[in-house]
Scaffold this motif. Structure first.
Motif, PDB file in Angstrom:
ATOM      1  N   LEU A 155       0.860  -1.173   0.000  1.00 51.17           N
ATOM      2  CA  LEU A 155       0.000   0.000   0.000  1.00 51.17           C
ATOM      3  C   LEU A 155       0.902   1.230   0.000  1.00 51.17           C
ATOM      4  O   LEU A 155       1.852   1.307   0.779  1.00 51.17           O
ATOM      5  N   ILE A 156       0.615   2.163  -0.926  1.00 49.53           N
ATOM      6  CA  ILE A 156       1.387   3.407  -0.967  1.00 49.53           C
ATOM      7  C   ILE A 156       0.415   4.554  -0.739  1.00 49.53           C
ATOM      8  O   ILE A 156      -0.564   4.690  -1.487  1.00 49.53           O
ATOM      9  N   LEU A 157       0.632   5.337   0.299  1.00 47.19           N
ATOM     10  CA  LEU A 157      -0.304   6.416   0.637  1.00 47.19           C
ATOM     11  C   LEU A 157       0.288   7.767   0.247  1.00 47.19           C
ATOM     12  O   LEU A 157       1.467   8.039   0.530  1.00 47.19           O
ATOM     13  N   THR A 158      -0.526   8.597  -0.403  1.00 51.65           N
ATOM     14  CA  THR A 158      -0.062   9.936  -0.797  1.00 51.65           C
ATOM     15  C   THR A 158      -1.163  10.952  -0.480  1.00 51.65           C
ATOM     16  O   THR A 158      -2.332  10.585  -0.423  1.00 51.65           O
ATOM     17  N   PRO A 159      -0.802  12.227  -0.288  1.00 48.53           N
ATOM     18  CA  PRO A 159      -1.843  13.189   0.089  1.00 48.53           C
ATOM     19  C   PRO A 159      -2.737  13.639  -1.059  1.00 48.53           C
ATOM     20  O   PRO A 159      -3.868  14.034  -0.826  1.00 48.53           O
ATOM     21  N   THR A 160      -2.250  13.628  -2.322  1.00 49.46           N
ATOM     22  CA  THR A 160      -3.110  14.150  -3.391  1.00 49.46           C
ATOM     23  C   THR A 160      -3.385  13.107  -4.466  1.00 49.46           C
ATOM     24  O   THR A 160      -2.609  12.174  -4.663  1.00 49.46           O
ATOM     25  N   ARG A 161      -4.500  13.326  -5.157  1.00 51.43           N
ATOM     26  CA  ARG A 161      -4.953  12.374  -6.192  1.00 51.43           C
ATOM     27  C   ARG A 161      -3.978  12.340  -7.351  1.00 51.43           C
ATOM     28  O   ARG A 161      -3.633  11.277  -7.866  1.00 51.43           O
ATOM     29  N   GLU A 162      -3.545  13.528  -7.777  1.00 52.59           N
ATOM     30  CA  GLU A 162      -2.647  13.599  -8.935  1.00 52.59           C
ATOM     31  C   GLU A 162      -1.348  12.863  -8.641  1.00 52.59           C
ATOM     32  O   GLU A 162      -0.812  12.170  -9.500  1.00 52.59           O
ATOM     33  N   LEU A 163      -0.882  12.997  -7.415  1.00 53.38           N
ATOM     34  CA  LEU A 163       0.375  12.348  -7.043  1.00 53.38           C
ATOM     35  C   LEU A 163       0.211  10.826  -7.049  1.00 53.38           C
ATOM     36  O   LEU A 163       1.103  10.096  -7.495  1.00 53.38           O
ATOM     37  N   ALA A 164      -0.935  10.355  -6.583  1.00 55.01           N
ATOM     38  CA  ALA A 164      -1.188   8.904  -6.575  1.00 55.01           C
ATOM     39  C   ALA A 164      -1.124   8.366  -8.000  1.00 55.01           C
ATOM     40  O   ALA A 164      -0.485   7.339  -8.277  1.00 55.01           O
ATOM     41  N   ILE A 165      -1.763   9.085  -8.922  1.00 53.05           N
ATOM     42  CA  ILE A 165      -1.786   8.627 -10.318  1.00 53.05           C
ATOM     43  C   ILE A 165      -0.372   8.656 -10.912  1.00 53.05           C
ATOM     44  O   ILE A 165       0.046   7.743 -11.613  1.00 53.05           O
ATOM     45  N   GLN A 166       0.359   9.692 -10.561  1.00 51.63           N
ATOM     46  CA  GLN A 166       1.736   9.802 -11.071  1.00 51.63           C
ATOM     47  C   GLN A 166       2.629   8.669 -10.540  1.00 51.63           C
ATOM     48  O   GLN A 166       3.408   8.082 -11.289  1.00 51.63           O
ATOM     49  N   ILE A 167       2.487   8.346  -9.261  1.00 50.35           N
ATOM     50  CA  ILE A 167       3.302   7.259  -8.685  1.00 50.35           C
ATOM     51  C   ILE A 167       2.963   5.942  -9.379  1.00 50.35           C
ATOM     52  O   ILE A 167       3.854   5.164  -9.741  1.00 50.35           O
ATOM     53  N   LYS A 168       1.673   5.711  -9.595  1.00 56.15           N
ATOM     54  CA  LYS A 168       1.285   4.477 -10.301  1.00 56.15           C
ATOM     55  C   LYS A 168       1.956   4.429 -11.678  1.00 56.15           C
ATOM     56  O   LYS A 168       2.536   3.413 -12.071  1.00 56.15           O
ATOM     57  N   ASN A 169       1.879   5.537 -12.419  1.00 57.44           N
ATOM     58  CA  ASN A 169       2.450   5.535 -13.775  1.00 57.44           C
ATOM     59  C   ASN A 169       3.962   5.304 -13.737  1.00 57.44           C
ATOM     60  O   ASN A 169       4.502   4.569 -14.567  1.00 57.44           O
ATOM     61  N   HIS A 170       4.610   5.911 -12.765  1.00 58.97           N
ATOM     62  CA  HIS A 170       6.064   5.772 -12.645  1.00 58.97           C
ATOM     63  C   HIS A 170       6.417   4.301 -12.346  1.00 58.97           C
ATOM     64  O   HIS A 170       7.304   3.718 -12.975  1.00 58.97           O
ATOM     65  N   LEU A 171       5.693   3.711 -11.383  1.00 59.08           N
ATOM     66  CA  LEU A 171       5.991   2.319 -11.029  1.00 59.08           C
ATOM     67  C   LEU A 171       5.602   1.362 -12.162  1.00 59.08           C
ATOM     68  O   LEU A 171       6.297   0.380 -12.415  1.00 59.08           O
ATOM     69  N   ASP A 172       4.501   1.676 -12.846  1.00 62.09           N
ATOM     70  CA  ASP A 172       4.093   0.844 -13.993  1.00 62.09           C
ATOM     71  C   ASP A 172       5.224   0.757 -15.019  1.00 62.09           C
ATOM     72  O   ASP A 172       5.478  -0.297 -15.587  1.00 62.09           O
ATOM     73  N   ALA A 173       5.885   1.913 -15.253  1.00 66.16           N
ATOM     74  CA  ALA A 173       6.946   1.939 -16.270  1.00 66.16           C
ATOM     75  C   ALA A 173       8.109   1.042 -15.854  1.00 66.16           C
ATOM     76  O   ALA A 173       8.635   0.277 -16.663  1.00 66.16           O
ATOM     77  N   VAL A 174       8.484   1.098 -14.582  1.00 65.93           N
ATOM     78  CA  VAL A 174       9.605   0.256 -14.121  1.00 65.93           C
ATOM     79  C   VAL A 174       9.178  -1.207 -14.047  1.00 65.93           C
ATOM     80  O   VAL A 174       9.972  -2.122 -14.260  1.00 65.93           O
ATOM     81  N   ALA A 175       7.898  -1.415 -13.730  1.00 72.10           N
ATOM     82  CA  ALA A 175       7.420  -2.787 -13.516  1.00 72.10           C
ATOM     83  C   ALA A 175       6.890  -3.432 -14.806  1.00 72.10           C
ATOM     84  O   ALA A 175       6.270  -4.491 -14.761  1.00 72.10           O
ATOM     85  N   LYS A 176       7.179  -2.788 -15.939  1.00 66.35           N
ATOM     86  CA  LYS A 176       6.630  -3.227 -17.237  1.00 66.35           C
ATOM     87  C   LYS A 176       6.793  -4.731 -17.497  1.00 66.35           C
ATOM     88  O   LYS A 176       5.904  -5.380 -18.037  1.00 66.35           O
ATOM     89  N   TYR A 177       7.925  -5.287 -17.091  1.00 67.92           N
ATOM     90  CA  TYR A 177       8.172  -6.709 -17.404  1.00 67.92           C
ATOM     91  C   TYR A 177       7.911  -7.624 -16.213  1.00 67.92           C
ATOM     92  O   TYR A 177       8.258  -8.789 -16.244  1.00 67.92           O
ATOM     93  N   THR A 178       7.345  -7.074 -15.138  1.00 70.26           N
ATOM     94  CA  THR A 178       7.217  -7.891 -13.924  1.00 70.26           C
ATOM     95  C   THR A 178       5.867  -8.585 -13.792  1.00 70.26           C
ATOM     96  O   THR A 178       5.722  -9.508 -13.000  1.00 70.26           O
ATOM     97  N   GLY A 179       4.883  -8.111 -14.532  1.00 64.37           N
ATOM     98  CA  GLY A 179       3.536  -8.673 -14.402  1.00 64.37           C
ATOM     99  C   GLY A 179       2.832  -8.209 -13.137  1.00 64.37           C
ATOM    100  O   GLY A 179       1.763  -8.707 -12.792  1.00 64.37           O
ATOM    101  N   ILE A 180       3.428  -7.251 -12.438  1.00 62.66           N
ATOM    102  CA  ILE A 180       2.785  -6.746 -11.203  1.00 62.66           C
ATOM    103  C   ILE A 180       1.722  -5.712 -11.568  1.00 62.66           C
ATOM    104  O   ILE A 180       1.955  -4.821 -12.373  1.00 62.66           O
ATOM    105  N   ASN A 181       0.575  -5.883 -10.953  1.00 62.11           N
ATOM    106  CA  ASN A 181      -0.576  -5.044 -11.263  1.00 62.11           C
ATOM    107  C   ASN A 181      -0.729  -3.966 -10.170  1.00 62.11           C
ATOM    108  O   ASN A 181      -0.753  -4.281  -8.992  1.00 62.11           O
ATOM    109  N   ILE A 182      -0.809  -2.702 -10.614  1.00 63.46           N
ATOM    110  CA  ILE A 182      -0.893  -1.590  -9.646  1.00 63.46           C
ATOM    111  C   ILE A 182      -2.191  -0.815  -9.886  1.00 63.46           C
ATOM    112  O   ILE A 182      -2.523  -0.524 -11.031  1.00 63.46           O
TER     113      ILE A 182
END
Ligand code: ATP
Length: 525
Positions: A149-176
């Protein structure tokens, strides 16, 4: 058999157990990972952390050839030592991956252990022995594990963190998945039904869904990783209560082992702080911070604090414009015209954002507004436009101050002096990110001098911020245009007000069966 004879196959022991689609998927993923190509020489700076190949591939795609400083200092303790981390570094220094990489690597390790167990199950089934946890029962249990679980204060930041991790996790099959307020709850429930391994959330909506009994989120007291980003903001009034409730819930399962990451650009200021800040509200922040550390059961964290005295990036050029309040509009327009480039203008109130947007629209600068009372969809759309167009201008309240990572923001203008040094650091940190250059200009009128001095002292600045160079000979023309735009703005406001009055009176007159003949109003019975 229908003819009464027994099927001879039934007489032969056949201990193979069935497996479901998840097992097949994991096997295929494993095969695919083995065929991935990683240039370990190019990425050699990452080799020491023992990151899985699938993550190294993601880093390679992103062209992140080496870790940033906060990442170098955090990853060994987090990945190899599995320690809790309290981390603080300047804005734009790569904190997201400092907690994101250990989480992704850890999940892959857990999943590999499961595949190993599954293989052992297959083996034991082949040999007829019994394994405690059968594959079939795992496959049949519909709930997929929630690992982090990753907690952030703003909605935009949550979406940005997901996108950032999605890019690194591209080959991992991990769903965020992101769970934030202002978006359709039904859609978010659907996302959770897919059983994401990581949930990035703002506390309010997350708490709402937990209380409604969402089954995937019912595992929050069993997660393996918890990250709190922009922690000092989460300790502020309005966020702390929800965060506190959540953490108590997450910590219900007392014996459960979990790795915690507590991060911010201004964390250590808030938690240990310098003495001048301790006087007014930091005592509270410190106590709240201590409470969070206690609730989370953090006893031996690795403290990584690489904030310089400034807290802002070393590639940031800071300066100020001192003027009277009515003159701020002139200098703002002057700056936007004379120094085109992606510019973020911060205001202290929503009213100020709206006023500036009207004025600058009349001056054909076409700014995009961003504040908390806009519909979420519009907020995201404006951010996207700001991101996508060069020379775009975003006028925002402090909802945009934290964590937003928009490439190529060249200028940050504090149209109103921020009320705290933390806000100054976070606002300014939207430019000069990831070693790029950036400029920040603080606009200051006489009433704001007190705040400015407070910021300088909290940031241990021994000198005043330098004065921003202005070519005075352009100012005459600037003033004429701005004054004209202000006049038009005033007139338009008057027309809007009158129209809404007329509309209201006509509506009331209709309800009362009265005819309104003309303006100013003459009532005819
Ligand atoms: N190892 C790396 N190499 C190159 N760029 C990186 C690396 N790690 C992160 N970045 C990039 O640096 C930028 C800033 O990263 P990030 O958003 O994590 O900073 P931050 O420290 O969390 O900032 P803030 O305090 O403002 O939230 C991002 O664009 C990210 O993609």
């Amino acid at each position: 058999m229908t003819n009464g004879k027994q099927n001879p196959l039934a007489m032969v022991q056949f201990p193979l157990q069935s497996v479901g689609v998840q097992w097949i998927k994991q096997k295929i993923k494993k095969e695919q990972n083995e065929s991935l190509n990683v240039d370990y020489v190019e990425l050699q700076a990452w080799n020491v952390f023992g990151l899985p190949k699938s993550i190294m591939c993601g880093l390679q795609d992103l062209k992140f050839h080496e870790p940033t400083q906060i990442q170098s200092l955090t990853l060994p303790a987090a990945i190899l030592g599995k320690r809790d981390i309290l981390g603080s570094s300047e804005t734009g220094s790569g904190k997201t991956l400092a907690f994101g990489l250990p989480i992704l690597a850890g999940i892959i390790e857990f999943k590999n252990q499961c595949t190993y167990l599954d293989d052992a199950d297959m083996l034991s089934a082949d040999t007829g022995s019994n394994h405690t946890e059968s594959i079939a029962s795992k496959e049949n249990s519909k709930i997929k594990p929630l690992y982090a679980l990753i907690l952030t204060p703003t909605r935009e930041l949550a979406i940005q963190i997901k996108n950032h991790l999605d890019a690194v996790a591209k080959y991992t099959g991990i769903n965020i998945a992101t769970i934030v307020g202002g978006m359709a709850a039904v859609k978010q429930e659907r996302l959770l039904q897919k059983g994401p391994e990581i949930v990035v959330a703002t506390p309010g909506r997350l708490w709402e869904l937990i209380q409604q009994g969402n089954s995937h989120l019912s595992q929050v007291d069993n997660i393996k990783y918890l990250a709190i980003d922009e922690t000092d903001r989460m300790l502020e009034k309005g966020h702390f209560h929800e965060l506190h409730n959540l953490l108590e819930k997450i910590n219900l399962n007392k014996g459960h082992k979990r790795q915690n990451f507590v991060f911010s650009a201004t964390l250590v200021r808030a938690s240990s702080g310098n003495k001048s800040r301790m006087k007014f509200k930091d005592m509270n922040s410190t106590q709240k911070m201590q409470k969070i550390i206690n609730i989370l059961g953090i006893t031996n964290p690795k403290l990584v604090d690489i904030t310089s005295g400034a807290g802002t990036s070393s590639t940031l050029t800071e300066c100020r414009i001192s003027c009277d309040m009515p003159e701020k509009d002139y200098y703002l327009y002057y700056f936007l015209k004379k120094h085109p480039g992606k510019t973020l203008v911060f205001c202290n109130s929503i009213g100020c954002v709206k006023r500036l947007c009207n004025l600058l629209n009349l001056l054909e600068c076409h700014p995009l507004p961003l504040h908390a009372s806009m519909p979420q969809r519009q907020r995201l759309k404006n951010l996207e436009r700001f991101r996508d167009f060069s020379n775009s201008i975003l006028i925002a309240t402090d909802v945009a101050a934290r964590g937003l990572d928009i490439p190529c923001v060249e200028h940050v203008l504090h149209y109103q002096t921020p009320r705290t040094s933390e806000n100054y650091i976070h606002r300014s940190g939207r430019t000069a990110r990831a070693s790029e250059e950036g400029i920040t200009v603080l606009f200051m009128e006489p009433n704001e001098v007190k705040n400015y001095l407070k910021i300088c002292s909290a940031l241990e600045k021994s000198k005043d911020l330098p004065i921003f160079p202005v070519h005075e000979n352009y100012l005459k023309a600037v003033k004429e245009r701005v004054n004209l735009a202000r006049e038009i703005d005033k007139l338009q406001l008057h027309i809007r007000k009158t129209n809404s009055e007329v509309g209201w009176i006509q509506k009331m007159a209709k309800n009362m069966d009265i005819i309104v003949a003309e303006y100013p109003f003459v009532f005819v019975h």
